[in-house]
Design an enzyme around this catalytic site. Structure first.
Site, PDB file in Angstrom:
ATOM      1  N   ASP A  28       0.877  -1.163   0.000  1.00 23.87           N
ATOM      2  CA  ASP A  28       0.000   0.000   0.000  1.00 23.87           C
ATOM      3  C   ASP A  28       0.920   1.221   0.000  1.00 23.87           C
ATOM      4  O   ASP A  28       2.075   1.126   0.415  1.00 23.87           O
ATOM      5  CB  ASP A  28      -0.885  -0.019   1.245  1.00 23.87           C
ATOM      6  CG  ASP A  28      -1.760   1.215   1.352  1.00 23.87           C
ATOM      7  OD1 ASP A  28      -2.393   1.587   0.347  1.00 23.87           O
ATOM      8  OD2 ASP A  28      -1.812   1.804   2.451  1.00 23.87           O
ATOM      9  N   ASP A  35       0.062   5.073   0.886  1.00 21.20           N
ATOM     10  CA  ASP A  35      -0.107   6.047   1.969  1.00 21.20           C
ATOM     11  C   ASP A  35      -0.133   5.344   3.324  1.00 21.20           C
ATOM     12  O   ASP A  35      -0.932   4.456   3.570  1.00 21.20           O
ATOM     13  CB  ASP A  35      -1.397   6.839   1.775  1.00 21.20           C
ATOM     14  CG  ASP A  35      -1.388   7.657   0.494  1.00 21.20           C
ATOM     15  OD1 ASP A  35      -0.293   8.035   0.031  1.00 21.20           O
ATOM     16  OD2 ASP A  35      -2.481   7.919  -0.056  1.00 21.20           O
TER      17      ASP A  35
END
Length: 174
Positions: A8, A10
């Site tokens: 992922d 952020d």
């Protein structure tokens, strides 16, 4: 077939919702989290392809254009390259939250598409995220899951938990 790490973006690679940055809508908003370059470098050296899979609903909501998102990703790759760390590919979902598209995490389509494109053995791979949608997407794609940071897993149990990406990468590479 290759093994891979799906990251992922952020909260795993870069800051978000901090004193310095709320959302990453421009390259100037992009700040690498401490240890990220070393973590990616360790994963590269251990023979893993490293991919980014990220929901970017700000595009669908009109907070940023796809060109700005590409510029953010170019900066991310540039900053990591300076630390001898390589991201092999990036997949993103530009759709609005709750658009019920096939690509938005917690659905696994971004992971599955990258795995097919790059000939990845999902059983030998990991999804690393900081929130419930990341863990669910990884689980549904058939990879092992790692929750990092103080993220909200929504009660979903990841296969492994680490304080940050660097700690996870050290464990994976060992």
């Amino acid at each position: 077939m290759d093994k891979a790490i799906f990251l992922d973006r952020d909260g795993v690679i870069n800051e978000v919702l901090t004193d310095r940055v709320t959302f990453v809508n421009t390259p100037e908003d992009f700040h690498l989290l401490p240890g990220t370059g070393e973590a990616v470098q360790l994963l590269n050296a251990a023979g893993y392809k490293v991919f980014v899979v990220t929901n970017q609903g700000g595009v669908g909501l009109g907070f940023m254009a796809e060109e700005a998102l590409r510029e953010v990703h170019m900066k991310m790759q540039e900053v990591l390259r300076k630390e001898n760390a390589l991201i092999d590919d990036i997949a993103y979902c530009p759709h609005k939250p709750y658009a019920n598209c096939a690509c938005r995490k917690p659905k696994p389509q971004m992971i599955l598409d990258l795995a097919e494109k790059h000939q990845v053995n999902l059983k030998e791979s990991y999804m690393v995220g900081d929130r419930e949608p990341d863990i669910l997407a990884g689980r549904d794609a058939g990879v092992r899951t790692i929750l990092v940071g103080n993220g909200d897993s929504g009660g979903v149990v990841a296969d492994f938990v680490f304080p940050d990406l660097l700690a996870a990468a050290k464990w994976i590479a060992s």
